[in-house]
Design a protein around this motif. Structure first.
Motif: not given
Length: 174
Positions: A48-69, A21-28
């Motif tokens: 069409t690519v659907v990215l589903s947010e999964l619980r348990g990611q580091p705080r603030g490391h969400y898909i929409l906060s690094d959609i380009a990444g 993630h652009r904030y530094g941690s690995t996310t999925s």
């Protein structure tokens, strides 16, 4: 409104997408690719690519906060090289599977990403559109998306499972 490409699916694939993630941690997240042939050029795949947010990611490391990444890594890891990055519709999916404290019904947002040279750039907030309930339900059916929990349960887990705790609230259970 730009819509997802759904008629006559010719590609359907589900995978776990991991990236730094652009904030530094690995996310999925759960990435689901659905492709159709372009009616105007049958040698071209519309995706069409659907990215589903999964619980348990580091705080603030969400898909929409690094959609380009997330999108850039999806293109590298999952998207066939023959697919034109400008022919991809990007959707972000949220629901009970996204948080241990769900706040409402499932949602689907379309993100208009711009491909420049060799990567997607960070979109403006006006390029993220929350789809209404009717569009969400229609796309869910047309893309043949099974419930996230069902997809995750059917995956072979020789890769690390997403944590089921609440790392996004600071509570870690391992």
């Amino acid at each position: 409104m730009t819509t997802a490409h759904t008629h006559g699916l010719t590609l359907a694939s589900d995978a776990i997408l991991s990236w730094t993630h652009r904030y530094g941690s690995t996310t999925s997240c759960l990435a689901r690719l659905r492709g159709t042939r372009d009616p105007a050029a049958t040698d071209r795949l519309l995706l069409t690519v659907v990215l589903s947010e999964l619980r348990g990611q580091p705080r603030g490391h969400y898909i929409l906060s690094d959609i380009a990444g997330a999108a850039n890594n999806a293109c590298t890891q999952l998207v066939p090289r023959s697919v034109d990055p400008n022919a991809i519709t990007w959707l972000v999916h949220h629901g009970q599977f996204s948080s241990v404290d769900p706040t409402g019904p499932e949602t689907l947002s379309r993100v208009d990403l711009h491909w420049t040279l060799d990567r997607y750039s960070i979109p403006g907030w006006d390029e993220v559109v929350l789809l209404d309930h009717d569009d969400f339900r229609r796309l869910l059916g047309e893309l043949r998306l099974r419930p996230v929990e069902e997809v995750l349960a059917a995956m072979p887990w020789d890769i690390p499972r997403p944590r089921q705790d609440s790392a996004d609230t600071g509570t870690t259970r391992g």
